[in-house]
Design an enzyme around this catalytic site. Structure first.
Site, PDB file in Angstrom:
ATOM      1  N   GLU A   1      36.819  71.685  27.421  1.00  0.00           N
ATOM      2  CA  GLU A   1      37.159  72.468  26.235  1.00  0.00           C
ATOM      3  C   GLU A   1      38.613  72.925  26.295  1.00  0.00           C
ATOM      4  OE1 GLU A   1      33.056  75.122  26.356  1.00  0.00           O
ATOM      5  OE2 GLU A   1      35.009  76.049  26.613  1.00  0.00           O
TER       6      GLU A   1
ATOM      7  N   CYS B   1      34.687  81.287  27.485  1.00  0.00           N
ATOM      8  CA  CYS B   1      34.837  80.311  28.567  1.00  0.00           C
ATOM      9  C   CYS B   1      33.588  79.454  28.802  1.00  0.00           C
ATOM     10  CB  CYS B   1      35.182  81.069  29.839  1.00  0.00           C
ATOM     11  SG  CYS B   1      35.370  80.046  31.266  1.00  0.00           S
TER      12      CYS B   1
END
Ligand code: SAH
Ligand code: SF4
Length: 345
Positions: free
Chosen positions: A84, A333
């Protein structure tokens, strides 16, 4: 590719060395998205390059997740693994804007902090410098289309940057080099869980990169639980490395303190933190937990967060409450990838 590799590639196909410079400028400065844009290269060379070289190691995977000011992307790497990265937009005063790219440095993470979605995914591999840089270039190209540019880079995505030191440093240097991406090192921040030998090594690089330490607890007992690597590098050693970093670089350290309800959020915890940081020129970011579905760690109520900050203020410690951005789009996260991995099951 750095200059040396580009020159090697050009030599291998019998092209003069200045082609490497042209390519470097197209890729890193003019942010070309394809070889077709490289108008000062002969057509025949562009064809060869298309066959031989890829402009990016990443392909966007699925649609970007976005809200007003945050875009989060899942990327597929060449071996099929996914990572990501995110872009955060901040409107600043007098028409100025800040565009911060948050990049990953590893697939998964070996540290395994219990509150972190990435930590729960385990560790798969380090990213290469190219894969780290490509995350920045992807957003830089997109921003260029709207007349914007990347103003800040934070190495705060998936993974522990200092556990992938060589690739991280190569990425920082390439992104910093005026011949390449040309962003000031002062506008980059490395977030680390506190790997002491690597912090010491970074101090010696004499780079102007900012350092953010994920502290989350000021005493060893609690920090051993929250950040398991603390057993290896306890708080006292970590603080010494931080002081040395400040001495060597003059950059004020940021301490990240995620607040978890009933775990590290009492006034007594605030006092222990203030005591630890007393007299140290630093800044504390208080981050109410990003609640993730697989973890029991939860954000405290807003009044608890405020009382914690007020206690730090009272004791002379600079602190800012950072509200998480993009929680509604799984931008905390590791969350987007976690969702993707569980959808695949
Ligand atoms: N591995 C590095 C950088 C990536 S994590 C590090 O740990 O610093 C980036 C930041 O997100 C760290 O401060 C980490 O502690 C924090 N973080 C991870 N999961 C979180 C959660 N659920 N809530 C709040 N902060 C979290
Ligand atoms: Fe790794 Fe950082 Fe997550 Fe800890 S918080 S598991 S070090 S990515």
């Amino acid at each position: 590719m750095n200059m040396k590799r580009l020159q090697g590639e050009m030599a291998a196909i019998g092209e003069p060395a200045f082609r490497a410079k042209q390519l470097q400028s197209w890729a890193y400065q003019k942010l070309a998205a394809s070889f077709d844009e490289m108008s000062d290269l002969p057509l025949s060379l562009r064809h060869i390059l298309k066959e031989k070289i890829r402009l990016s190691t990443l392909s966007p995977y699925g649609e970007p997740c976005r809200n007003n000011d945050t875009v989060k992307m899942l990327f597929k790497l060449e071996d099929g693994k996914t990572i990501e990265a995110a872009l955060m937009h901040y409107a600043e005063s007098a028409g100025k804007e800040r565009n911060t790219v948050c990049v990953s440095t590893q697939v998964g993470c070996p540290v395994g902090c219990p509150f972190c979605a990435t930590g729960q995914q385990g560790f798969e591999r380090n990213l290469t410098a190219g894969e780290i840089i490509d995350q920045v270039l992807y957003f830089a190209r997109n921003l260029k289309a709207y007349g914007g540019k990347v103003t800040n880079i934070v190495f705060m995505g998936m993974g522990e940057p200092l556990a992938n030191y060589e690739a991280l440093l190569e990425a920082v240097k390439s992104l910093n080099s005026p011949d390449m991406f040309g962003l000031s090192a002062r506008n980059m921040t490395i977030s680390t869980v506190g790997l002491v030998p690597q912090i010491n090594r970074l101090s010696r690089e004499k780079l102007q990169v900012g350092l953010a330490i994920s502290l989350h607890a000021a005493d060893d007992d609690l920090r051993n639980r929250l950040v398991p690597v603390n057993k290896k590098y306890p708080v006292k050693e970590l603080m010494k490395a931080c002081r040395d970093y400040f001495e060597a670089t003059g950059r004020r350290i940021t301490f990240e303190y995620a607040l978890f309800a009933g775990v590290n959020d009492s006034l007594a915890h605030a006092r222990t933190l203030a005591h630890l940081l007393h007299g140290f020129n630093c800044h504390v970011n208080l981050i109410p937990s990003n609640n993730t579905p697989d973890s029991e760690y939860r954000a405290p109520a807003a009044d608890v967060v405020h009382s914690f900050k007020e206690e730090l203020d009272r004791l002379g410690i600079n602190a800012t409450i950072r509200h998480s951005r993009g929680q509604d789009i799984n931008a905390a996260c590791g969350q987007l990838r976690s969702r993707f991995l569980s959808d695949k099951k």
